[in-house]
Write an enzyme that holds these catalytic residues in place. Structure first.
Site, PDB file in Angstrom:
ATOM      1  CG  ASN A 162      -1.960  -1.136   1.117  1.00 15.66           C
ATOM      2  OD1 ASN A 162      -2.033  -1.822   0.099  1.00 15.66           O
ATOM      3  ND2 ASN A 162      -2.711  -1.339   2.179  1.00 15.66           N
ATOM      4  CB  THR A 171     -16.173  39.108 -29.766  1.00 15.21           C
ATOM      5  OG1 THR A 171     -16.945  40.055 -30.505  1.00 15.21           O
ATOM      6  CG2 THR A 171     -14.958  39.817 -29.184  1.00 15.21           C
ATOM      7  CG  HIS A 172     -20.222  37.111 -30.175  1.00 17.44           C
ATOM      8  ND1 HIS A 172     -21.017  36.610 -29.178  1.00 17.44           N
ATOM      9  CD2 HIS A 172     -19.777  38.320 -29.724  1.00 17.44           C
ATOM     10  CE1 HIS A 172     -21.073  37.473 -28.174  1.00 17.44           C
ATOM     11  NE2 HIS A 172     -20.330  38.519 -28.471  1.00 17.44           N
ATOM     12  CB  SER A 194      -9.432  13.065 -48.947  1.00 13.50           C
ATOM     13  OG  SER A 194     -10.487  12.269 -49.447  1.00 13.50           O
ATOM     14  CE  LYS A 235     -11.426  17.109 -47.434  1.00 10.07           C
ATOM     15  NZ  LYS A 235     -12.223  18.058 -46.670  1.00 10.07           N
ATOM     16  CD  GLU A 266      -9.643  17.696 -38.691  1.00 10.30           C
ATOM     17  OE1 GLU A 266     -10.825  17.403 -38.821  1.00 10.30           O
ATOM     18  OE2 GLU A 266      -8.795  17.480 -39.576  1.00 10.30           O
ATOM     19  CE  LYS A 284      -0.840   1.115  -9.717  1.00 11.42           C
ATOM     20  NZ  LYS A 284      -2.149   1.176  -9.019  1.00 11.42           N
TER      21      LYS A 284
END
Ligand code: ARG
Length: 459
Positions: free
Chosen positions: A112, A157-158, A279, A285, A292, A327
């Site tokens: 322990n 912003t936004h 891709s 692509k 990501e 663990k």
């Protein structure tokens, strides 16, 4: 090596075969072998110094353990599920190698306090390594901020155009986030650096041990002050995973911006081909897989935090077998955090900015509207009125399909006769960023100062 259980004395029936495999942890906790051996060597050294072991016994134990470590490192160690965990595998191998003295190693300790010590030794070392990786990433951000101190892009912003900012300023925002993460990790390491050994099973031991000495040998700041607490709490692992989660959350935000900026619609930056993939069906692509994936991995680390909190919740003192479940989440957190930091630190220097695209975008969306309002305020107009005047000018531009800076002086004066020809100095992107010239502002002069100060703190 015999698989005889080291605790079989009081048992008359063998363990159920499935239960044996179900309760074993050796498949994952063998990763703690170097720390287990380090702890055992310090324990044996202390026992001999206290006259609990003879010097010959100590030397035999240390020699045997070093030999076992060598075999483990070479992948030449017969890990046995029957021996349950890393601790009993090593102890059994030691006894097989050196005989009687090996059986004395466990005097005055328990698995322990042993396992609680091993994890702390391991995590302590991992935090140091993570700190170095994080520092490398911070350094890369400073270099990029320096390279692009004067590059102007729209700040959002936004996710709507707000005001022009400099790319260097944006990189320094990331730097600040990571600096707090570094200090959270250092803080966690400091609080964790106390030694459980000597707590034994839960109440301490009847042998005259010297815990201060063992702690010193292992580089701990001192022994844990309470034996029950020492063997039972995994708060340090939870704290680490919380700090790791916040850091991953930051990396996910940085990743998200890299993904948006590198899209064809934004085109603000180009990520190096080495950090993207193609891709299998769409030939055009180039996908930002690395950011990501890091964004995705943040979810996995938050999950580990929840797992550890739930694991600890409501456990009565002291040690419970539940804790064996600490663990895998901890190891996985460290591995994924380290990988994410490494790849981020490698990816940042290879970012290429496209100042032309950034500029074009900053010129759309009336990023300097606040500058026009501030201009009117400086000429005596109350801010609320100025807000109204500029709002009307913006609506006019929207109808006309042009930017504020493209209006003629007469058109502008139609909204307020406080406007003069010098207004155009304030409506440019350069004028707008340069005007935010105070501590923490986006003016290139301030960003240069922030970079210099950050370099000093990082050194
Ligand atoms: N494998 C155990 C763990 O990881 C070691 C401690 C076991 N102690 C016990 N009394 N069963 O937590």
């Amino acid at each position: 090596m015999s698989d005889k259980k080291l605790w079989a004395g009081r048992f008359s029936e063998p363990t159920d075969a499935f239960v044996e495999a179900f309760t074993a942890s050796v498949e994952f906790d063998q990763r703690l072998a170097p720390q287990d051996i380090q702890g055992s060597i310090a324990h044996a050294t202390m026992l001999a110094r206290q006259g609990i072991l003879s010097e010959q016994e100590r030397d035999a134990i240390i020699g045997g353990l070093q030999q076992i470590l060598g075999r483990i490192e070479q992948g030449d160690f017969p890990w046995s599920v029957g021996l349950e965990d890393v601790h009993m595998n090593i102890e059994a191998a030691l006894t097989e190698a050196i005989g009687e003295a090996g059986k004395k190693l466990h005097t005055g300790r328990s698995r322990n306090d042993q396992v609680a010590t091993d994890i702390r030794l391991w995590l302590r070392q991992e935090i140091t390594a993570l700190g170095e990786e994080l520092q490398r990433l911070q350094g890369a951000l400073l270099d990029l901020a320096e390279r692009e101190t004067d590059t102007i892009l729209p700040g959002f912003t936004h996710l709507q155009t707000a005001q022009p900012i400099t790319f260097g300023h944006h990189m320094m925002a990331w730097f600040e986030m990571l600096e707090r993460d570094a200090s959270r990790l250092a803080d966690c390491r400091r609080r964790m650096n106390r030694m459980p050994l000597g707590a034994a099973a839960l109440a301490g031991t009847t042998f005259p041990i010297d815990r201060e000495y063992t702690a010193q040998l292992l580089g701990f700041d001192g022994p844990c002050r309470n034996s029950l607490d020492a063997v039972s709490d995994r708060d340090f692992a939870i704290e680490f995973t919380a700090a790791a989660s916040i850091l991953m959350m930051h990396l996910s935000r940085m990743s998200e911006e890299l993904i948006i900026w590198s899209s064809a619609q934004f085109g603000f930056i180009t990520l190096s081909d080495s950090f993207c993939t193609g891709s299998s069906i769409m030939p055009q692509k180039k996908n930002p897989d690395v950011p990501e994936l890091i964004r995705g991995k943040s979810g996995r680390v938050f999950g580990h935090l929840m797992a550890l909190l739930t694991l600890m919740k409501s456990q009565p003192l002291a040690y419970n077998k539940d804790n064996q479940e600490d663990k895998e989440p901890l190891f996985d957190t460290v591995d994924n955090l380290r990988g994410s930091l490494k790849v981020f630190a490698d990816m940042i220097p290879a970012i290429r900015c496209n100042p032309g695209r950034m500029r074009e975008a900053a010129l759309q969306g009336f990023a300097t509207a606040t500058d026009l309002a501030d201009y009117l305020v400086r000429r005596g107009m109350p801010f609320r009125d100025a807000h109204e005047v500029v709002g009307k000018s913006v609506a006019y531009c929207v109808d006309k399909g042009c930017d504020l800076a493209e209006l003629s002086l007469d058109e502008l004066r139609g909204f307020s006769d406080m406007i003069d020809a010098d207004v155009f100095d304030y409506l440019t992107l350069e004028g707008s960023v340069a005007a935010r010239d105070h501590t923490g502002g986006t003016a290139p002069a301030q960003v240069r100062r922030a970079i210099a100060e950050a370099r000093q703190r990082l050194a």
